[in-house]
Design a protein around this motif. Structure first.
Motif, PDB file in Angstrom:
ATOM      1  N   PHE A  10      58.258 109.483  -0.989  1.00  0.00           N
ATOM      2  CA  PHE A  10      58.558 109.615   0.206  1.00  0.00           C
ATOM      3  C   PHE A  10      59.274 108.402   0.943  1.00  0.00           C
ATOM      4  O   PHE A  10      58.573 107.206   0.778  1.00  0.00           O
ATOM      5  CB  PHE A  10      57.379 109.824   0.791  1.00  0.00           C
ATOM      6  CG  PHE A  10      56.648 111.295   0.421  1.00  0.00           C
ATOM      7  CD1 PHE A  10      56.910 112.372   0.857  1.00  0.00           C
ATOM      8  CD2 PHE A  10      56.098 111.399  -1.198  1.00  0.00           C
ATOM      9  CE1 PHE A  10      56.713 113.641   0.443  1.00  0.00           C
ATOM     10  CE2 PHE A  10      55.496 112.492  -1.427  1.00  0.00           C
ATOM     11  CZ  PHE A  10      55.877 113.698  -0.550  1.00  0.00           C
ATOM     12  N   TYR A  11      60.210 108.518   1.631  1.00  0.00           N
ATOM     13  CA  TYR A  11      61.153 107.567   2.010  1.00  0.00           C
ATOM     14  C   TYR A  11      60.854 107.343   3.480  1.00  0.00           C
ATOM     15  O   TYR A  11      60.721 108.264   4.200  1.00  0.00           O
ATOM     16  CB  TYR A  11      62.649 107.868   1.780  1.00  0.00           C
ATOM     17  CG  TYR A  11      63.175 107.423   0.522  1.00  0.00           C
ATOM     18  CD1 TYR A  11      62.917 108.709  -0.459  1.00  0.00           C
ATOM     19  CD2 TYR A  11      63.897 106.406   0.020  1.00  0.00           C
ATOM     20  CE1 TYR A  11      63.282 108.748  -1.687  1.00  0.00           C
ATOM     21  CE2 TYR A  11      64.116 106.269  -1.337  1.00  0.00           C
ATOM     22  CZ  TYR A  11      63.985 107.401  -2.184  1.00  0.00           C
ATOM     23  OH  TYR A  11      64.651 107.390  -3.453  1.00  0.00           O
ATOM     24  N   GLN A  21      60.250  94.572   9.250  1.00  0.00           N
ATOM     25  CA  GLN A  21      60.202  93.213   8.807  1.00  0.00           C
ATOM     26  C   GLN A  21      60.868  93.013   7.396  1.00  0.00           C
ATOM     27  O   GLN A  21      61.692  91.964   7.130  1.00  0.00           O
ATOM     28  CB  GLN A  21      58.869  92.465   8.861  1.00  0.00           C
ATOM     29  CG  GLN A  21      58.385  92.512  10.513  1.00  0.00           C
ATOM     30  CD  GLN A  21      57.028  91.716  10.780  1.00  0.00           C
ATOM     31  OE1 GLN A  21      57.144  90.590  10.605  1.00  0.00           O
ATOM     32  NE2 GLN A  21      56.053  92.486  10.926  1.00  0.00           N
ATOM     33  N   ILE A  22      60.108  93.842   6.683  1.00  0.00           N
ATOM     34  CA  ILE A  22      60.942  93.653   5.253  1.00  0.00           C
ATOM     35  C   ILE A  22      61.532  95.190   5.027  1.00  0.00           C
ATOM     36  O   ILE A  22      60.974  96.173   4.639  1.00  0.00           O
ATOM     37  CB  ILE A  22      59.747  93.526   4.135  1.00  0.00           C
ATOM     38  CG1 ILE A  22      58.627  92.257   4.592  1.00  0.00           C
ATOM     39  CG2 ILE A  22      60.227  93.375   2.880  1.00  0.00           C
ATOM     40  CD1 ILE A  22      59.224  90.824   4.740  1.00  0.00           C
ATOM     41  N   PHE A 300      51.212  96.180   7.581  1.00  0.00           N
ATOM     42  CA  PHE A 300      51.203  96.947   8.902  1.00  0.00           C
ATOM     43  C   PHE A 300      52.401  96.826   9.717  1.00  0.00           C
ATOM     44  O   PHE A 300      52.500  97.193  10.898  1.00  0.00           O
ATOM     45  CB  PHE A 300      49.840  96.611   9.587  1.00  0.00           C
ATOM     46  CG  PHE A 300      48.611  96.989   8.872  1.00  0.00           C
ATOM     47  CD1 PHE A 300      48.215  98.254   8.430  1.00  0.00           C
ATOM     48  CD2 PHE A 300      47.860  96.061   8.168  1.00  0.00           C
ATOM     49  CE1 PHE A 300      47.059  98.765   7.771  1.00  0.00           C
ATOM     50  CE2 PHE A 300      46.710  96.334   7.403  1.00  0.00           C
ATOM     51  CZ  PHE A 300      46.475  97.583   7.324  1.00  0.00           C
ATOM     52  N   ASP A 301      53.376  96.036   9.424  1.00  0.00           N
ATOM     53  CA  ASP A 301      54.661  95.720   9.892  1.00  0.00           C
ATOM     54  C   ASP A 301      54.610  95.850  11.245  1.00  0.00           C
ATOM     55  O   ASP A 301      55.225  96.466  12.344  1.00  0.00           O
ATOM     56  CB  ASP A 301      55.420  97.085   9.552  1.00  0.00           C
ATOM     57  CG  ASP A 301      56.957  96.556   9.773  1.00  0.00           C
ATOM     58  OD1 ASP A 301      57.266  95.466  10.038  1.00  0.00           O
ATOM     59  OD2 ASP A 301      57.803  97.494   9.988  1.00  0.00           O
ATOM     60  N   GLY A 435      58.649  99.300   5.145  1.00  0.00           N
ATOM     61  CA  GLY A 435      60.134  99.720   5.342  1.00  0.00           C
ATOM     62  C   GLY A 435      60.878  99.055   4.140  1.00  0.00           C
ATOM     63  O   GLY A 435      62.138  99.362   3.890  1.00  0.00           O
ATOM     64  N   ALA A 436      60.187  98.939   2.849  1.00  0.00           N
ATOM     65  CA  ALA A 436      60.819  98.352   1.813  1.00  0.00           C
ATOM     66  C   ALA A 436      61.256  99.249   0.681  1.00  0.00           C
ATOM     67  O   ALA A 436      62.352  99.219   0.299  1.00  0.00           O
ATOM     68  CB  ALA A 436      59.979  96.858   1.225  1.00  0.00           C
ATOM     69  N   ALA A 437      60.424 100.177   0.605  1.00  0.00           N
ATOM     70  CA  ALA A 437      60.321 101.070  -0.613  1.00  0.00           C
ATOM     71  C   ALA A 437      59.790 102.292  -0.530  1.00  0.00           C
ATOM     72  O   ALA A 437      59.031 102.583   0.405  1.00  0.00           O
ATOM     73  CB  ALA A 437      60.192 100.308  -1.893  1.00  0.00           C
ATOM     74  N   PRO A 438      60.309 103.637  -1.083  1.00  0.00           N
ATOM     75  CA  PRO A 438      59.681 104.620  -0.986  1.00  0.00           C
ATOM     76  C   PRO A 438      58.195 104.533  -1.614  1.00  0.00           C
ATOM     77  O   PRO A 438      58.097 103.975  -2.537  1.00  0.00           O
ATOM     78  CB  PRO A 438      60.607 105.670  -1.774  1.00  0.00           C
ATOM     79  CG  PRO A 438      61.313 104.949  -2.510  1.00  0.00           C
ATOM     80  CD  PRO A 438      61.517 103.614  -2.105  1.00  0.00           C
ATOM     81  N   THR A 439      57.374 105.662  -0.844  1.00  0.00           N
ATOM     82  CA  THR A 439      55.927 105.476  -1.407  1.00  0.00           C
ATOM     83  C   THR A 439      55.767 106.857  -2.455  1.00  0.00           C
ATOM     84  O   THR A 439      56.684 107.752  -2.384  1.00  0.00           O
ATOM     85  CB  THR A 439      55.021 105.498  -0.430  1.00  0.00           C
ATOM     86  OG1 THR A 439      55.323 106.652   0.271  1.00  0.00           O
ATOM     87  CG2 THR A 439      54.827 104.399   0.482  1.00  0.00           C
TER      88      THR A 439
END
Ligand code: 7RM
Length: 660
Positions: A10-11, A21-22, A300-301, A435-439
């Motif tokens: 999931f993107y 932020q990341i 938690f960005d 924000g960095a990678a799909p889960t």
């Protein structure tokens, strides 16, 4: 909802990524590499984002290998700071000063309180002045036995301000459990409430406290917070109402904070391990603060406008780190709710999110399962569009619950951070950076900065080869190779136990007690405990604790506890009890024994199932064969495995026949 493919990804939405932020895998990897290759400069820079009265002279010193002597780690030696200062004073004169720090909602709708950072600072200072007036000095321990009232974070920050390590005992624990924790920590002062309110009922915490204090000579003063105004007992000279003390004319609005050395204790928190009594995890000022600050910010960005709700109870580590300290260190607005998410109606949680326009919601799989049981019409009726990010913690999340959360709460547009960590670790260890990678459902994904996980082969006999890595897809024991600032320093009063529990299984590494596998893409899938810890709704109880409680009963000869799978709670407690000769195994006695455990430990530890047994399965050397009891509790009796070492095979037949 269809079948969830094992490798479904999931993107995060583009709009989420653009402002996060990341914001790419590459950025995560670059920072991660640096954090593990140059941990000292990495953590020094993070620490410098906070205020230090004196800079540290040494960032890290440690030994994790018992073959080289005492095991320890120290961070930011020589540095002086204060947690309360960094949560409050640091924000004065900035745009946060008049921003809301804490928003509290009581269970009755009309009970609410809000504090700006400025107001919270004043409230904390006043509370600190009360503590000072009681004669407390830096290093004195204070036990807090409180429900989710706003005075709890105020009390924590007041303790931190004066360098008084707090030891919070969850309000659901019994007087016995409270007594042990006060005795162990030798607290001088207890802060409690008259009564707590939960699920439309009141609970008499003050009388539990009084009961416990009969055997706690170290406690000189009790400060009572007024919640309902009703107390059943009172001890003149020892007990005071907070309201009266804090409004006394000699209590000022400001209180200087103590300059704390980085390694000075911030708090003690008791947690269950696989053996013996609960362990008092000792967390320090500088390391814990730095670690919680960064994990909160990045996992938690956090944004300027974040309105953040962690549904845990402050009595557990999740509440310490991610209701109180993490959000306030970051200047975020933290929302605190007194009641349960299902009362007075099954949509209480969704209604609060709608009303307060919560942007981040952090809860446990058990709550998600309980809420999903009520049906998706409940969240559907509410406007949850303020939500940007969801989080989960406390136990493995089954992919079905993950999908339910994703679809019905996040409306398919909020990333979910499945955060794996422990009381011992202080803060989040393995988790997506949203924000960095799909889960992937059921995966806590990659390690946080500075964390080096290793999935070890538990089957290795050869000492020199201990710690050999498992292949992708194979479950092994999760260890952590290097120190990080948030890890507890010791078990209060028993350093040897800390060393033995965490560092003796896999020399040179911290042993987590959890099973885990990593897939080919490096995603971590946590599989639950590999020791005798039962995880009920994300709360740890050891089989040993339940057993010790049971054998205290006059009719019990022997007892063994095991985990039984539970649809909502994840696991529940299944106990096997053998009675003393001549005692009748009646339904009434069953109930009495269950109540007895509840009284000894608390409601969360009360067994769901109790089976009387003629005897317990033992090896010839007299060890209870827990593996077999576990199988019976799980109702997997056709696959008992190797029973050749069993002393008496008839015992098994009896156990299976009389399965409850
Ligand atoms: C934060 C907390 C720790 C134990 C830990 C695990 C389990 C926690 C997750 C999880 C799978 C997760 N501290 N656990 N988080 N298992 N996925 N995201 O819960 O000390 O109370 O419990 O909880 O077994 O060892 S704790």
């Amino acid at each position: 909802m269809g079948m969830i493919e094992k490798d479904s990804k999931f993107y995060p939405d583009k709009t989420f990524v653009e402002t996060s932020q990341i914001n790419s895998l590459e950025m995560y990897r670059t920072m991660y590499e640096r954090s593990v290759n140059e941990p000292e400069s990495f953590w020094k820079e993070v620490a410098e984002e906070l205020v230090w009265f004196k800079k540290p002279h040494t960032i890290l010193k440690y030994n994790f290998d018992n073959r080289n002597g005492r095991i320890f780690h120290e961070w930011f030696r020589g540095g002086y700071t204060n947690m309360s200062y960094n949560c409050l004073d640091r924000h004065m004169g900035t745009e946060n000063e008049n921003k809301r720090a804490l928003v509290w909602q009581g269970e009755p709708d009309e009970d609410t309180r809000e504090f700006t950072y400025r107001e919270l600072l004043t409230e904390v200072c006043r509370f600190s002045n009360v503590l000072k007036k009681k004669g407390l000095k830096k290093g004195d321990r204070v036990t807090l036995y409180m429900p989710m009232v706003w005075q709890l974070p105020v009390a924590m920050l007041a303790c931190a301000r004066l360098g008084l390590p707090h030891s919070i005992v969850f309000g659901g624990f019994s007087s016995e459990a409270l007594m042990h924790r006060i005795q162990e920590s030798e607290s001088k002062l207890l802060i409690t409430v008259d009564e707590s309110i939960r699920g439309g009922k009141t609970f008499d915490l003050k009388s539990n406290a009084d009961q416990a204090l009969l055997k706690c000579p170290s406690v000189e003063h009790v400060i009572v917070v007024k919640r309902t105004g009703h107390v059943s007992s009172w001890k003149e000279g020892r007990d005071v109402w907070l309201d009266e003390e804090i409004n006394s004319p000699d209590i000022g609005d400001f209180c200087e904070c103590e300059h704390m050395e980085a390694e000075d204790t911030l708090f003690i928190l008791y947690t269950s391990g696989s053996t013996g009594k609960p362990k008092g995890q000792v967390h320090t000022t500088g390391g814990y603060m730095t670690y919680v600050y960064l994990t909160q910010k990045l996992v938690f960005d956090l944004r300027k406008e974040s309105f953040y709700w962690c549904m845990a109870d402050i009595g557990w580590i999740t509440g310490h780190s991610y209701i109180v300290y993490g959000p306030l260190l970051n200047g975020t607005t933290t929302f605190m709710y007194e009641g349960t998410p299902l009362y007075p109606a099954p949509d209480r949680a969704w209604e609060l999110i709608e009303r307060y326009k919560i942007t981040i919601c952090y809860t446990a799989p058990t709550a998600i399962r309980a809420l999903s049981r009520q049906g998706e019409s409940w969240p559907a009726k509410r406007d949850l569009s303020s939500l940007k990010l969801l989080g989960t913690v406390g136990e493995p999340i089954n992919p079905e619950a993950w999908m339910w959360y994703y679809e019905n709460v996040g409306r398919r547009s909020c990333p979910i951070v499945d955060t794996w960590w422990q009381t011992e670790t202080g803060g989040i260890m393995i988790s997506p950076l949203p924000g960095a990678a799909p889960t992937k459902p059921g995966s806590a994904q990659f390690p946080f900065f500075g964390i080096v996980p290793r999935v070890c082969d538990p089957g290795v006999e050869d000492f020199e080869k201990q710690g050999e890595k498992m292949k992708p897809g194979e479950t092994g024991h999760l260890c952590i190779e290097k120190p990080w600032p948030g890890l507890s320093r010791t078990i209060y009063g028993d350093h040897a136990r800390w060393e033995q529990t965490y560092f003796y299984q896999y020399p040179g590494m911290y042993f987590t007690g959890d099973g885990c596998y990593m897939d080919a893409e490096g995603y971590h899938f946590l599989q639950g405990r590999v020791d005798d810890v039962i995880n009920i709704s994300g709360h740890r109880i050891s089989t040993a604790e339940v057993e010790s409680a049971l054998v205290l009963h006059k009719d019990v000869a022997e007892a063994a506890a095991a985990a039984k799978p539970d649809e909502i709670k994840g696991q529940s407690i299944y106990v096997f009890v053998t009675l003393k000769l001549g005692v009748e195994p009646t339904e009434a006695l069953k109930k009495e024994l269950i109540d007895h455990v509840r009284k000894e430990i608390g409601a969360i530890a009360s067994p769901d199932t109790l089976q009387f047994a003629i005897s317990l399965p033992k090896t010839r050397s007299g060890k209870i064969m827990r593996r077999i009891l576990r199988k019976i509790a799980e109702n997997k009796t056709d696959d008992l495995g190797d029973v050749s070492t069993l002393e008496d095979a008839d015992v098994i037949r009896d156990l299976i026949q009389n399965r409850s």
